[in-house]
Motif scaffolding. Sequence first.
Motif, mmCIF file in Angstrom:
data_model
loop_
_atom_site.group_PDB
_atom_site.id
_atom_site.type_symbol
_atom_site.label_atom_id
_atom_site.label_comp_id
_atom_site.label_asym_id
_atom_site.label_seq_id
_atom_site.Cartn_x
_atom_site.Cartn_y
_atom_site.Cartn_z
ATOM 1 N N MET A 38 0.878 -1.480 0.018
ATOM 2 C CA MET A 38 0.180 0.291 -0.101
ATOM 3 C C MET A 38 0.554 0.831 0.098
ATOM 4 O O MET A 38 0.281 2.278 -0.871
ATOM 5 C CB MET A 38 -1.129 -0.382 1.079
ATOM 6 N N GLY A 39 2.030 0.982 0.960
ATOM 7 C CA GLY A 39 2.847 2.413 0.820
ATOM 8 C C GLY A 39 3.243 2.624 -0.942
ATOM 9 O O GLY A 39 2.731 4.048 -0.843
ATOM 10 N N GLU A 40 3.676 1.986 -1.751
ATOM 11 C CA GLU A 40 3.978 2.353 -2.642
ATOM 12 C C GLU A 40 2.829 2.547 -3.508
ATOM 13 O O GLU A 40 3.233 3.627 -4.373
ATOM 14 C CB GLU A 40 4.835 0.917 -3.014
ATOM 15 N N LEU A 41 1.612 2.131 -3.928
ATOM 16 C CA LEU A 41 0.985 2.624 -4.458
ATOM 17 C C LEU A 41 0.425 4.172 -3.598
ATOM 18 O O LEU A 41 0.625 5.189 -4.941
ATOM 19 C CB LEU A 41 -0.539 2.082 -3.802
ATOM 20 N N GLN A 42 0.526 4.669 -2.203
ATOM 21 C CA GLN A 42 0.172 5.811 -1.677
ATOM 22 C C GLN A 42 1.080 6.745 -2.850
ATOM 23 O O GLN A 42 1.089 7.983 -2.605
ATOM 24 C CB GLN A 42 0.175 5.894 -0.751
ATOM 25 N N GLU A 43 2.653 6.826 -2.126
ATOM 26 C CA GLU A 43 3.631 6.467 -2.622
ATOM 27 C C GLU A 43 2.937 7.630 -4.093
ATOM 28 O O GLU A 43 3.968 9.111 -4.629
ATOM 29 C CB GLU A 43 5.422 6.645 -3.167
ATOM 30 N N LEU A 44 2.901 6.803 -5.314
ATOM 31 C CA LEU A 44 2.641 7.128 -6.831
ATOM 32 C C LEU A 44 1.164 8.102 -6.622
ATOM 33 O O LEU A 44 1.111 8.646 -8.098
ATOM 34 C CB LEU A 44 2.465 5.657 -7.335
ATOM 35 N N ALA A 45 1.094 7.760 -5.876
ATOM 36 C CA ALA A 45 -0.419 9.521 -5.961
ATOM 37 C C ALA A 45 -1.519 8.379 -6.820
ATOM 38 O O ALA A 45 -2.509 9.701 -7.350
ATOM 39 C CB ALA A 45 0.092 10.627 -5.405
ATOM 40 N N MET A 46 -1.756 7.653 -6.956
ATOM 41 C CA MET A 46 -2.475 7.622 -8.420
ATOM 42 C C MET A 46 -3.996 6.480 -7.996
ATOM 43 O O MET A 46 -4.171 6.588 -6.967
ATOM 44 C CB MET A 46 -1.908 6.769 -8.748
ATOM 45 N N SER A 47 -4.638 7.390 -8.738
ATOM 46 C CA SER A 47 -6.687 6.955 -8.415
ATOM 47 C C SER A 47 -7.278 6.022 -9.562
ATOM 48 O O SER A 47 -7.581 6.012 -10.116
ATOM 49 C CB SER A 47 -7.671 8.041 -8.676
ATOM 50 N N GLY B 81 5.278 -3.446 -7.131
ATOM 51 C CA GLY B 81 6.529 -3.988 -7.052
ATOM 52 C C GLY B 81 7.121 -4.726 -8.237
ATOM 53 O O GLY B 81 8.279 -4.721 -8.898
ATOM 54 N N ALA B 82 6.089 -5.540 -8.677
ATOM 55 C CA ALA B 82 6.033 -6.515 -10.012
ATOM 56 C C ALA B 82 6.590 -6.112 -10.830
ATOM 57 O O ALA B 82 6.912 -5.867 -11.854
ATOM 58 C CB ALA B 82 5.182 -7.090 -9.823
ATOM 59 N N ILE B 83 4.987 -4.711 -11.130
ATOM 60 C CA ILE B 83 5.852 -4.105 -12.081
ATOM 61 C C ILE B 83 6.604 -2.905 -12.570
ATOM 62 O O ILE B 83 7.348 -2.816 -13.510
ATOM 63 C CB ILE B 83 4.463 -2.639 -11.794
ATOM 64 N N LYS B 84 7.503 -2.289 -10.816
ATOM 65 C CA LYS B 84 8.861 -1.420 -11.405
ATOM 66 C C LYS B 84 9.754 -2.723 -11.485
ATOM 67 O O LYS B 84 10.669 -2.425 -11.942
ATOM 68 C CB LYS B 84 8.774 -1.424 -9.615
ATOM 69 N N GLU B 85 9.620 -3.621 -11.378
ATOM 70 C CA GLU B 85 10.881 -4.895 -11.270
ATOM 71 C C GLU B 85 10.517 -5.361 -12.817
ATOM 72 O O GLU B 85 11.483 -5.277 -13.737
ATOM 73 C CB GLU B 85 10.722 -6.116 -10.531
ATOM 74 N N GLU B 86 9.819 -5.814 -12.853
ATOM 75 C CA GLU B 86 9.401 -5.684 -15.167
ATOM 76 C C GLU B 86 10.226 -4.731 -15.362
ATOM 77 O O GLU B 86 10.504 -4.638 -16.595
ATOM 78 C CB GLU B 86 7.488 -5.675 -15.074
ATOM 79 N N SER B 87 9.705 -3.499 -14.638
ATOM 80 C CA SER B 87 10.757 -2.520 -15.799
ATOM 81 C C SER B 87 12.150 -2.365 -15.551
ATOM 82 O O SER B 87 12.033 -2.113 -16.668
ATOM 83 C CB SER B 87 9.958 -1.285 -15.101
ATOM 84 N N SER C 62 3.154 -5.591 -20.504
ATOM 85 C CA SER C 62 3.488 -6.063 -19.340
ATOM 86 C C SER C 62 1.971 -7.592 -19.037
ATOM 87 O O SER C 62 0.752 -6.814 -19.716
ATOM 88 C CB SER C 62 2.837 -4.805 -18.204
ATOM 89 N N ALA C 63 2.581 -8.014 -18.345
ATOM 90 C CA ALA C 63 1.578 -9.013 -17.895
ATOM 91 C C ALA C 63 0.427 -8.779 -16.973
ATOM 92 O O ALA C 63 -1.124 -9.035 -16.909
ATOM 93 C CB ALA C 63 1.770 -9.842 -17.225
ATOM 94 N N HIS C 64 0.178 -7.024 -17.200
ATOM 95 C CA HIS C 64 -0.361 -6.190 -15.972
ATOM 96 C C HIS C 64 -1.677 -5.330 -16.550
ATOM 97 O O HIS C 64 -2.515 -5.218 -16.174
ATOM 98 C CB HIS C 64 -0.099 -5.108 -14.747
ATOM 99 N N ILE C 65 -1.256 -5.527 -18.485
ATOM 100 C CA ILE C 65 -2.402 -4.858 -18.684
ATOM 101 C C ILE C 65 -3.482 -5.190 -18.839
ATOM 102 O O ILE C 65 -4.385 -3.643 -18.732
ATOM 103 C CB ILE C 65 -1.381 -4.398 -20.074
ATOM 104 N N PRO C 66 -3.710 -5.798 -19.090
ATOM 105 C CA PRO C 66 -5.114 -6.826 -19.565
ATOM 106 C C PRO C 66 -6.088 -6.379 -17.775
ATOM 107 O O PRO C 66 -7.323 -6.473 -18.269
ATOM 108 C CB PRO C 66 -4.851 -8.454 -19.168
#
Length: 115
Positions: free
Chosen positions: A1-10, A18-24, A64-68
């Motif tokens: 949750m901390g990383e999500l808050q850091e990104l301040a995305m809605s 973390g997986a998205i960052k690692e993938e990138s 990215s596997a997260h896009i779908p």
Amino acid sequence: MGELQELAMSIPLMLNWGAIKEESMQDEELGKIRADLLKNETNHPSNEGERLLYQGRLVMLRTSAHIPQLLQEFQKNTVGGHSGIQKTYGRLATELYWRGMHKGVEEMVARCEVC
């Protein structure tokens, strides 16, 4: 949750940032962009810490596997979902960027029976 808050995305769901960052970080093409940014030799996206941003939006791999999951969530979300191509794309594009994003949204909406 901390990383999500850091990104301040809605974004209306919980993703494994973390997986998205690692993938990138492991992607060769995005690695070259980061290296170019460090040399200040390009007009590519900006580098903010370990995140790559394009016009203030988080850059994701186009494979990215997260896009779908993102496409489905933004298209079918109870708040603003089933809004067609432009509105769905607009909601995604406020926070995220990947090459071919508009086409992915078009394809998802075309398969949606509600839309």
